[in-house]
Each structure stands twice: as structure tokens, then as C-alpha cells.
Design a protein around this motif. Sequence first.
Motif, PDB file in Angstrom:
ATOM      1  N   LEU A   1       0.866  -1.178   0.000  1.00 35.75           N
ATOM      2  CA  LEU A   1       0.000   0.000   0.000  1.00 35.75           C
ATOM      3  C   LEU A   1       0.900   1.224   0.000  1.00 35.75           C
ATOM      4  O   LEU A   1       1.684   1.428   0.932  1.00 35.75           O
TER       5      LEU A   1
ATOM      6  N   SER B   1      -2.968   0.208   8.414  1.00 38.19           N
ATOM      7  CA  SER B   1      -3.128   0.007   6.968  1.00 38.19           C
ATOM      8  C   SER B   1      -3.516  -1.438   6.672  1.00 38.19           C
ATOM      9  O   SER B   1      -4.387  -1.708   5.830  1.00 38.19           O
TER      10      SER B   1
ATOM     11  N   ILE C   1      -7.198  -2.814   4.908  1.00 38.56           N
ATOM     12  CA  ILE C   1      -7.267  -3.685   3.729  1.00 38.56           C
ATOM     13  C   ILE C   1      -7.973  -4.988   4.071  1.00 38.56           C
ATOM     14  O   ILE C   1      -8.842  -5.460   3.323  1.00 38.56           O
TER      15      ILE C   1
ATOM     16  N   PRO D   1      -5.492  -2.339  -1.821  1.00 38.62           N
ATOM     17  CA  PRO D   1      -4.027  -2.243  -1.834  1.00 38.62           C
ATOM     18  C   PRO D   1      -3.525  -1.704  -3.161  1.00 38.62           C
ATOM     19  O   PRO D   1      -4.236  -1.732  -4.173  1.00 38.62           O
TER      20      PRO D   1
END
Length: 322
Positions: free
Chosen positions: A32, A65, A69, A76
Motif C-alpha cells: 500500500l 493500513s 485492507i 491495496p
Amino acid sequence: MSATHLSVVPAAVPVPSLPAGEPVIETEALTLSYGRRNALDALSLSIPRGRIHAIVGANGAGKSSLFRILLGFQSPTSGRARILGRDCASLSAGDRARIGFVNEEHSLPAWLRVDEVVAMQRRLYPRWDEARYRHIAEHFNVDASQRIRELSRGERAGVNLAMALAQRPELLILDEPTLGLDVVARRALLETVLESVDESDCTIIYCSHQMEEIERLADNLIILERGRLMHMSAPDDFCRRVSLWVAEMPFTPGKTADLPGVLQVQRIDGLFHYLVLDHGEDFAQRLEAAGARRVLRGAVGLERAVNAFLTRGHAAPTEASR
């Protein structure tokens, strides 16, 4: 992330189960990017089913993060991610019903009463367990007639955790759940988490900066750094990789901080303390060759081992006192 519950499933939707042996979370080269910065950097991770898996790392390690996802809140840049055997980019309502999520904000509609919030959740989850909700809520002395805004932070944490576990999830993600809680609420939450693992087959992902919580709860320790997987093992196994050596030096020890495996060097009361990764008695021999008069070995707790691992290479004070 502010969403606490992943609820959009009508009671009629069948809830599938994860095949035996399949990881609850699996990523492959997951990346990412935000401009030139990678929040996740080709992360490949496989978390087996069962027990409690702790994810730790400094701020910016990529934990939030990863959760965004996994829960389908963000796509991503590249790579793939699966949760409970499903592609995270296309989670259905039935998939989401299998996942519980509680974060540090413990945010709930402030104007509603506790029983009104619970009633909404009860209608949304096909496997809702009312007895389980009430049992957990009692740990936090929650009055169902109170409005959310009247609850303490600890009581809101209890309501959130009770609702998450009452949906009987296969996977429960707890992201800094004890942040800002007093000692009584923290103890109640940790005891509830341990009890839930013993009484069900729910897999728990536990994210915290509090190493004493990790030491008490976790069966598996996962260390992330700058979006990469740096270590995964039982916490005791990680502690065995890190050793403490205390050396008496007749002079400043020069570049012993640059010896292979050194995570941290501190001078405390005139003695040099070395935290070292993946070395045994050979490190004592290296110190003696550098001029050490006496070398002693000590045990290292999880907090000190993890902190040294995450801060290796950072500047440290040359003199300290106990």
C-alpha cells in the motif's frame, strides 16, 4: 478507523465456516503506497487459525493500513489479501458477519441507550448470543438503561467487546482496545478476552503497544516494521533470541556497538549493557577480546526485547542511572 462493528447482514444469510487448516489471514506481496512512501511493503503473512496472535510495531509500522485492507475498507496498491478464506476486496455481508472488530475509540451513538444499540446489533447478526452479551456486559457493570454519553470509557469498551463477542465471530480483531482505560476496566477486558478463547474457537488478533498485555495474552508474536514482517513466533521464542550481556570495561569500549547482532548499548552505573540478537557465548568472547574485564549474562523480558529490536540503531543515552 472509526467503525467498530462490521454489520450489514440479515438473519437469513447463511454463515459459512473456514475449512480446517486454512489461515484466518493471508497476504502475499501486499503493498500500500502513499506517493513515495510504502505503508505496507510487499508484506507476506500467514496467520493460522486459533488462539491469540499479537501484532506489534512502532507507529507507522503498517498495522492500521493492514487492518483497513483486511476489512475491505481500502484497496491495496498491489498484492493480495484474504481473510477467513475470502478475498478482502470482495467481502460479502455473510463474510463480514464472521468478523468482529473493536478499536481504541469505542465509538457508539452517544444519544442512544445501551439497550437500543444492542437491539440494533441483535437484529443484524444471525448467530447473536444474548446470554454471552449479558455475561460479558456484567463484567463492566453496564446499566442497559443508560445513554452511551453517560458511560465511562471503560463501560463503552465493555459494551463494544460484549457486542463483538455476542455475534460469535470466527475472527475477532482488537486494535488497541485498552488504550485510555483505567486498571479495573483493563483487567476486565483482558480477562474477558482470555475467557472467550477458552470457551470458543474464535481466533483473536490483538494489537497493542502494552507489552505486559502481549506477554499475558499472546500465543503468537508478529512484529511489523515499516510495512514489512520482521518476526513471527511464540513470545518466549523471541525472548530467547535476545540476550543481555553486562560488561565491565576499563575504558570506553570503542566500536563494540557495531558488533554483529547488537540491538542496544547502554552505560548504567559504569557498566555497559548490551542487548544482542541471535548470539550465545560467542558474544562474551567478542567482548573479552575488546577488553572487557568481566562479562555476565542476564535474562530479557518481552518488553525490553521488543523495544530493543524496534529501536535498534537509534541514538541512546551514554549514561543512565537506575
